[in-house]
Scaffold this motif. Structure first.
Motif, PDB file in Angstrom:
ATOM      1  N   GLN A   1       0.828  -1.207   0.000  1.00 51.09           N
ATOM      2  CA  GLN A   1       0.000   0.000   0.000  1.00 51.09           C
ATOM      3  C   GLN A   1       0.865   1.262   0.000  1.00 51.09           C
ATOM      4  N   VAL A   2       2.008   1.200   0.653  1.00 50.37           N
ATOM      5  CA  VAL A   2       2.947   2.332   0.650  1.00 50.37           C
ATOM      6  C   VAL A   2       3.420   2.628  -0.769  1.00 50.37           C
ATOM      7  N   VAL A   3       3.736   1.588  -1.534  1.00 50.86           N
ATOM      8  CA  VAL A   3       4.219   1.786  -2.905  1.00 50.86           C
ATOM      9  C   VAL A   3       3.128   2.419  -3.767  1.00 50.86           C
ATOM     10  N   ARG A   4       1.897   2.019  -3.559  1.00 47.20           N
ATOM     11  CA  ARG A   4       0.792   2.584  -4.327  1.00 47.20           C
ATOM     12  C   ARG A   4       0.713   4.101  -4.156  1.00 47.20           C
ATOM     13  N   TYR A   5       0.815   4.566  -2.928  1.00 40.66           N
ATOM     14  CA  TYR A   5       0.803   6.010  -2.681  1.00 40.66           C
ATOM     15  C   TYR A   5       2.089   6.676  -3.174  1.00 40.66           C
ATOM     16  N   SER A   6       3.206   6.006  -2.979  1.00 38.66           N
ATOM     17  CA  SER A   6       4.495   6.579  -3.374  1.00 38.66           C
ATOM     18  C   SER A   6       4.568   6.792  -4.879  1.00 38.66           C
ATOM     19  N   ASP A   7       3.970   5.897  -5.632  1.00 38.23           N
ATOM     20  CA  ASP A   7       3.916   6.037  -7.088  1.00 38.23           C
ATOM     21  C   ASP A   7       3.222   7.333  -7.473  1.00 38.23           C
ATOM     22  N   LYS A   8       2.078   7.612  -6.858  1.00 41.82           N
ATOM     23  CA  LYS A   8       1.324   8.827  -7.162  1.00 41.82           C
ATOM     24  C   LYS A   8       2.073  10.077  -6.700  1.00 41.82           C
ATOM     25  N   ILE A   9       2.640  10.009  -5.488  1.00 44.08           N
ATOM     26  CA  ILE A   9       3.390  11.152  -4.955  1.00 44.08           C
ATOM     27  C   ILE A   9       4.545  11.496  -5.883  1.00 44.08           C
ATOM     28  N   ALA A  10       5.252  10.473  -6.350  1.00 49.62           N
ATOM     29  CA  ALA A  10       6.422  10.703  -7.201  1.00 49.62           C
ATOM     30  C   ALA A  10       6.026  11.251  -8.560  1.00 49.62           C
ATOM     31  N   TYR A  11       5.100  10.572  -9.261  1.00 47.71           N
ATOM     32  CA  TYR A  11       4.874  10.986 -10.652  1.00 47.71           C
ATOM     33  C   TYR A  11       4.133  12.313 -10.781  1.00 47.71           C
ATOM     34  N   VAL A  12       3.188  12.582  -9.881  1.00 47.79           N
ATOM     35  CA  VAL A  12       2.481  13.861  -9.985  1.00 47.79           C
ATOM     36  C   VAL A  12       3.462  15.018  -9.832  1.00 47.79           C
ATOM     37  N   ASN A  13       4.379  14.902  -8.882  1.00 50.06           N
ATOM     38  CA  ASN A  13       5.303  15.999  -8.616  1.00 50.06           C
ATOM     39  C   ASN A  13       6.428  16.090  -9.635  1.00 50.06           C
ATOM     40  N   HIS A  14       7.028  14.963 -10.011  1.00 52.11           N
ATOM     41  CA  HIS A  14       8.116  15.099 -10.988  1.00 52.11           C
ATOM     42  C   HIS A  14       7.585  15.404 -12.392  1.00 52.11           C
ATOM     43  N   ASP A  15       6.330  15.048 -12.672  1.00 53.16           N
ATOM     44  CA  ASP A  15       5.759  15.404 -13.975  1.00 53.16           C
ATOM     45  C   ASP A  15       5.468  16.904 -14.061  1.00 53.16           C
ATOM     46  N   ILE A  16       5.150  17.520 -12.930  1.00 53.78           N
ATOM     47  CA  ILE A  16       5.017  18.979 -12.909  1.00 53.78           C
ATOM     48  C   ILE A  16       6.364  19.619 -13.238  1.00 53.78           C
ATOM     49  N   ASP A  17       7.401  19.130 -12.615  1.00 51.00           N
ATOM     50  CA  ASP A  17       8.752  19.643 -12.845  1.00 51.00           C
ATOM     51  C   ASP A  17       9.141  19.506 -14.322  1.00 51.00           C
ATOM     52  N   ASP A  18       8.902  18.334 -14.901  1.00 47.58           N
ATOM     53  CA  ASP A  18       9.237  18.098 -16.305  1.00 47.58           C
ATOM     54  C   ASP A  18       8.366  18.933 -17.243  1.00 47.58           C
ATOM     55  N   SER A  19       7.101  19.107 -16.878  1.00 50.56           N
ATOM     56  CA  SER A  19       6.186  19.877 -17.726  1.00 50.56           C
ATOM     57  C   SER A  19       6.591  21.343 -17.789  1.00 50.56           C
ATOM     58  N   ILE A  20       7.030  21.876 -16.665  1.00 52.42           N
ATOM     59  CA  ILE A  20       7.510  23.259 -16.642  1.00 52.42           C
ATOM     60  C   ILE A  20       8.796  23.375 -17.453  1.00 52.42           C
ATOM     61  N   ARG A  21       9.682  22.400 -17.316  1.00 51.10           N
ATOM     62  CA  ARG A  21      10.932  22.395 -18.080  1.00 51.10           C
ATOM     63  C   ARG A  21      10.655  22.328 -19.582  1.00 51.10           C
ATOM     64  N   ALA A  22       9.632  21.582 -19.966  1.00 52.66           N
ATOM     65  CA  ALA A  22       9.311  21.398 -21.387  1.00 52.66           C
ATOM     66  C   ALA A  22       8.507  22.556 -21.960  1.00 52.66           C
ATOM     67  N   GLY A  23       8.084  23.481 -21.112  1.00 50.04           N
ATOM     68  CA  GLY A  23       7.305  24.611 -21.584  1.00 50.04           C
ATOM     69  C   GLY A  23       5.840  24.298 -21.809  1.00 50.04           C
ATOM     70  N   LEU A  24       5.384  23.161 -21.285  1.00 47.84           N
ATOM     71  CA  LEU A  24       3.982  22.769 -21.424  1.00 47.84           C
ATOM     72  C   LEU A  24       3.123  23.301 -20.273  1.00 47.84           C
ATOM     73  N   LEU A  25       3.786  23.796 -19.254  1.00 47.76           N
ATOM     74  CA  LEU A  25       3.091  24.231 -18.054  1.00 47.76           C
ATOM     75  C   LEU A  25       3.889  25.369 -17.423  1.00 47.76           C
ATOM     76  N   LYS A  26       3.196  26.306 -16.843  1.00 52.53           N
ATOM     77  CA  LYS A  26       3.845  27.396 -16.129  1.00 52.53           C
ATOM     78  C   LYS A  26       3.513  27.291 -14.644  1.00 52.53           C
ATOM     79  N   GLN A  27       4.460  27.679 -13.829  1.00 48.56           N
ATOM     80  CA  GLN A  27       4.272  27.620 -12.384  1.00 48.56           C
ATOM     81  C   GLN A  27       2.984  28.317 -11.957  1.00 48.56           C
ATOM     82  N   GLU A  28       2.691  29.458 -12.583  1.00 47.52           N
ATOM     83  CA  GLU A  28       1.508  30.236 -12.188  1.00 47.52           C
ATOM     84  C   GLU A  28       0.197  29.565 -12.594  1.00 47.52           C
ATOM     85  N   GLU A  29       0.264  28.532 -13.454  1.00 45.26           N
ATOM     86  CA  GLU A  29      -0.953  27.818 -13.844  1.00 45.26           C
ATOM     87  C   GLU A  29      -1.368  26.774 -12.815  1.00 45.26           C
TER      88      GLU A  29
END
Length: 342
Positions: free
Chosen positions: A179-207
């Protein structure tokens, strides 16, 4: 007393009631002689780390299709981030870190090339449907090690199978570690995908939704810290009341769910990546079509699957195992001309 027995004794002394003790595993499908140095979950972790499917994760994309920057996550770096988050949570609660690590490292072995686009294509192709968590179990049970599988413990297989999904009512892993891994998967990908999306210019911090940032934090590290601390504190509090279930507090859990929904609408299924998603579907569909017509061109192991489980299953297994690069190279080899035609 062997080193393994000392570790097992240490687990009994230090882990909480409800943790999965290595000495109390339900075992493996094929019984084995116990290792003198490593517990059963340590053995599983090492088998996963050394398998070919794990190495292929470095060339499978996490969200973006064929990104060339060195700093974007791949399926491999995502897996390592999940493992780090999960191990921190496990230690904080008092769970078996080795079991958590094994499940985390194997949870995405069944993911297809081109991220979730690949899973969508195979889900439509395979008559019984395709889910990457089920394919991850199939990889370690049936496809790895030349078709012999890795013979992992029941608890690791269970954690892999139930790592996916975030909605209420979806079945949980039987162990708290799973059950820990299930939550950890979501915690990791939601946050690092935000980081990558901002880097790629698909998302802005203010959005990013301000109400969510107010709850979780404005930066990647602050959000992860908030989520990890909350899940440790909330789960530990519940366990004291004999509620053995890994969970976030209501407010923090809702904020994570809303942030995930935002990423699906804005990035994962957003309009800006639609053209690239369509290209990936085109490539995968044509590669599948080719091997359905010419199964004799697949490696020997998949020809055996054709005989035992049918052509459709064999092609799905073969294509699911391809990295993005290998799939693109295969498409080019099959469909692109080898010389200039005047």
């Amino acid at each position: 007393m062997t080193v393994r027995e000392k570790i097992e004794q240490f687990e009994r002394l230090t882990l909480i009631k409800g943790a999965a003790l290595s000495s109390q595993t339900k075992g493996r499908e094929k019984e084995e002689i116990l290792d003198d140095l490593r517990t059963c979950y340590m053995v599983d972790r090492d088998r996963i780390l050394h398998c070919k499917s794990f190495r292929r994760l470095k060339h499978k994309t996490q969200v973006y299709i064929k990104t060339f920057g060195d700093h974007y996550r791949t399926r491999l770096t995502h897996t390592l981030e999940v493992s780090q988050v999960a191990r921190t949570i496990a230690v904080g609660i008092g769970l078996n870190e080795y079991l958590v690590e094994a499940v985390a490292l194997a949870h995405d072995l069944g993911h297809v090339a081109f991220s979730h686009v690949g899973e969508e294509v195979l889900d439509k192709f395979l008559s019984q449907g395709f889910k990457h968590n089920e394919q991850s179990v199939r990889v370690v049970k049936t496809l790895e090690n030349g078709g012999k599988g890795l013979n992992l413990t029941y608890e690791v297989l269970d954690g892999i199978l139930y790592h996916s999904g975030f909605a209420n009512g979806i079945a949980n892993a039987q162990t708290l570690e799973g059950q820990v891994v299930r939550y950890s998967d979501k915690i990791a990908y939601v946050n690092h995908d935000i980081d990558d999306s901002i880097r790629a210019g698909l998302l802005k911090q203010e959005e990013l939704p301000k109400d969510i940032l107010k709850v979780l934090g404005r930066t990647n590290s602050k959000r992860i810290n908030t989520l990890v601390r909350d899940i440790v504190e909330t789960t530990s509090y519940n366990i004291k009341k004999n509620i053995y279930k890994v969970c976030l507090s209501e407010d923090i859990g809702k904020a994570l769910e809303n942030l995930r929904d935002f990423m699906f609408k804005k990035v994962y299924l957003g309009e800006r990546l639609r053209v690239e998603r369509d290209k990936a579907k085109f490539v995968l569909s044509h590669v599948i079509e080719h091997y359905m017509k010419y199964p004799e061109e697949m490696p020997e192991m998949y020809k055996i699957i054709v005989e035992g489980e049918g052509l459709e299953r064999a092609v799905a297994d073969y294509v699911a195992g391809m990295s993005d690069d290998y799939c693109l190279n295969t498409f080019n080899r099959l469909y692109m001309p080898k010389f200039v035609i005047y």
